[in-house]
Design an enzyme around this catalytic site. Sequence first.
Site, PDB file in Angstrom:
ATOM      1  N   GLU A  78      -3.733  -7.029   4.025  1.00  0.00           N
ATOM      2  CA  GLU A  78      -2.466  -6.291   4.101  1.00  0.00           C
ATOM      3  C   GLU A  78      -2.239  -5.673   5.479  1.00  0.00           C
ATOM      4  O   GLU A  78      -1.763  -4.545   5.614  1.00  0.00           O
ATOM      5  CB  GLU A  78      -2.393  -5.244   2.973  1.00  0.00           C
ATOM      6  CG  GLU A  78      -2.435  -5.913   1.607  1.00  0.00           C
ATOM      7  CD  GLU A  78      -2.444  -4.963   0.427  1.00  0.00           C
ATOM      8  OE1 GLU A  78      -2.541  -3.738   0.645  1.00  0.00           O
ATOM      9  OE2 GLU A  78      -2.350  -5.438  -0.718  1.00  0.00           O
ATOM     10  N   GLU A 123      -2.471 -13.754  -5.595  1.00  0.00           N
ATOM     11  CA  GLU A 123      -2.618 -12.651  -6.560  1.00  0.00           C
ATOM     12  C   GLU A 123      -1.410 -12.595  -7.497  1.00  0.00           C
ATOM     13  O   GLU A 123      -0.830 -11.533  -7.708  1.00  0.00           O
ATOM     14  CB  GLU A 123      -2.771 -11.314  -5.828  1.00  0.00           C
ATOM     15  CG  GLU A 123      -3.909 -11.261  -4.826  1.00  0.00           C
ATOM     16  CD  GLU A 123      -4.045  -9.909  -4.134  1.00  0.00           C
ATOM     17  OE1 GLU A 123      -3.493  -8.913  -4.652  1.00  0.00           O
ATOM     18  OE2 GLU A 123      -4.704  -9.842  -3.076  1.00  0.00           O
TER      19      GLU A 123
END
Length: 551
Positions: free
Chosen positions: A326, A428
């Site tokens: 991220e 994900e």
Amino acid sequence: MQDIPFCSLIVFFFLIGASLVSPLYDGPLYDSTAYTECKEKPEEPLYGGGLFKTEQHSRRGSIANNSYVPSLALYNLTQGTIYSFSAWVRVKDSSSAMIRTTLETEKETHDCIGTVSAKHRCWSFLKGGFVLNWPSNLSIIFFQNADGKDINIDVASPSLQPFTKQQWRINQQYIINTQRKRAVTIHVSDSNGRRLEGASICVEQISKDFPFGSAIAKTILGNVPYQNWFVKRFNAAVFENELKWYATEPDQGKVNYTISDQMLQFVRTNNIIARGHNIFWEDPKYTPPWVLNLTGTQLQSAVNSRIHSLMSQYKDEFVHWDVSNEMLHFDFYEERLGPNATLHFFQTAHKSDPLATLFMNDFNVVETCSDVKSTVDAYISRVRELQRNGIFMDGIGLEGHFTIPNPPLIRAILDKLATLGLPIWLTEVDISKTLDRDAQANYSEEVLREGFSHPSVNGIMLWTALHPNGCYQMCLTDNNFKNLPAGDAVDKLLQEWQTGRVEGVSDVHGSYSFYGFLGEYRISVKYGNNTTKSTFSLSRGDETRHFTITI
């Protein structure tokens, strides 16, 4: 999206063979063209402009604080239709700007249907799309600076192409049939090379080439029903939290890989590939508390120790590593160690495990275009920055935590990312728990179909690790391993995306042909009182795979 009879699609694709040109389908063919370079002149519009080539749709514009804000007026758009949108954009009075397109109708507002990082002296390509929840007599697409500041914007070659749900599915299925499957011809002969007519042939797919899996947690250890349920479905896994720094070294110097070692043993035993998630997480909220207090050389030493410890423990074990998780949204390490911290992470990880594919992994890249930190162009820009510095950044990780997915936007973003020529994984995937379970199932199917039918997507991982109190957002099964609606949706697709058992008889030429999903196959041939068994692999290729078996 509504279900389309699978038998209808099968008939359609058997008749068209390797070509999309067929009298059976006269609808639009999806154009995956995308550009990421800034061009001196805009290209011609996709689909010849689509709806914009008719006079009923028009360009508009308005002046706000001495800046020209272009807009496009659209009439009589229909509910549920999938609209693919694109345009070329240039800004006039700034070196660059993130331009966002929004859509307003009488009943709804879509705050983002596409973005592009536009520049001053050249044209940049914006691609996106939308699906309306209600029909609209008048809809307007606005082009605006994402940061809200006034700016003059030029728009050229706009295109809006509608697809019915069935047309969209047909285009998806064509890609699946040409990219995920391959024609096979089995040749049966005797020991003298004579072709045998009338031999009974049975072919069964025993493993799949496409990695499709889910997150697992330590809750799978010792839980045989959970293990059996997982192994029956998936050929790939990722550890939900057990490899993260806060899990393996909660206290400085006390490194413990016991749980992750046991989970790795489970996937090894069952021939399941595993992704390494993750080496570092840029979000300070998920950084070990003791690390937050380190600065300068202490932090650099801890970081180096983390990389060397993790990578030496698991060298050659994981097919991927999410290196700096991220990093589009957070920058804990770069704030403290300088702008080259991420470069150091990738360089060291590659030296430690040179055969692993190193990934960027982030959220809100494919889920939406409203997040200015993680637009498709922001992602591409960061990848290119790493590559310019000689980094082995080999994979594109898209988390895929959706609420309500936008199928044409997903496809448009994948098209632009595909221009990088790197493998793309949905890493994900889940649907928000703010929606009911039936909605989760329906939207999961939409997302999974978009991923599987895009030729640049090389794998899909669900984020559905099971805990006693449920899952992060979406579960596939209850604690007794009875499928929930999302589990049924996944099982349906797993069944659809495998060849299953194929039986036939060799023809006068001693041959039998079929189309099969890529993967490994077991074959049994019987002729008279003799039976021969063998195996063969089916990998991606444009030509028919020929396999000869002697009996």
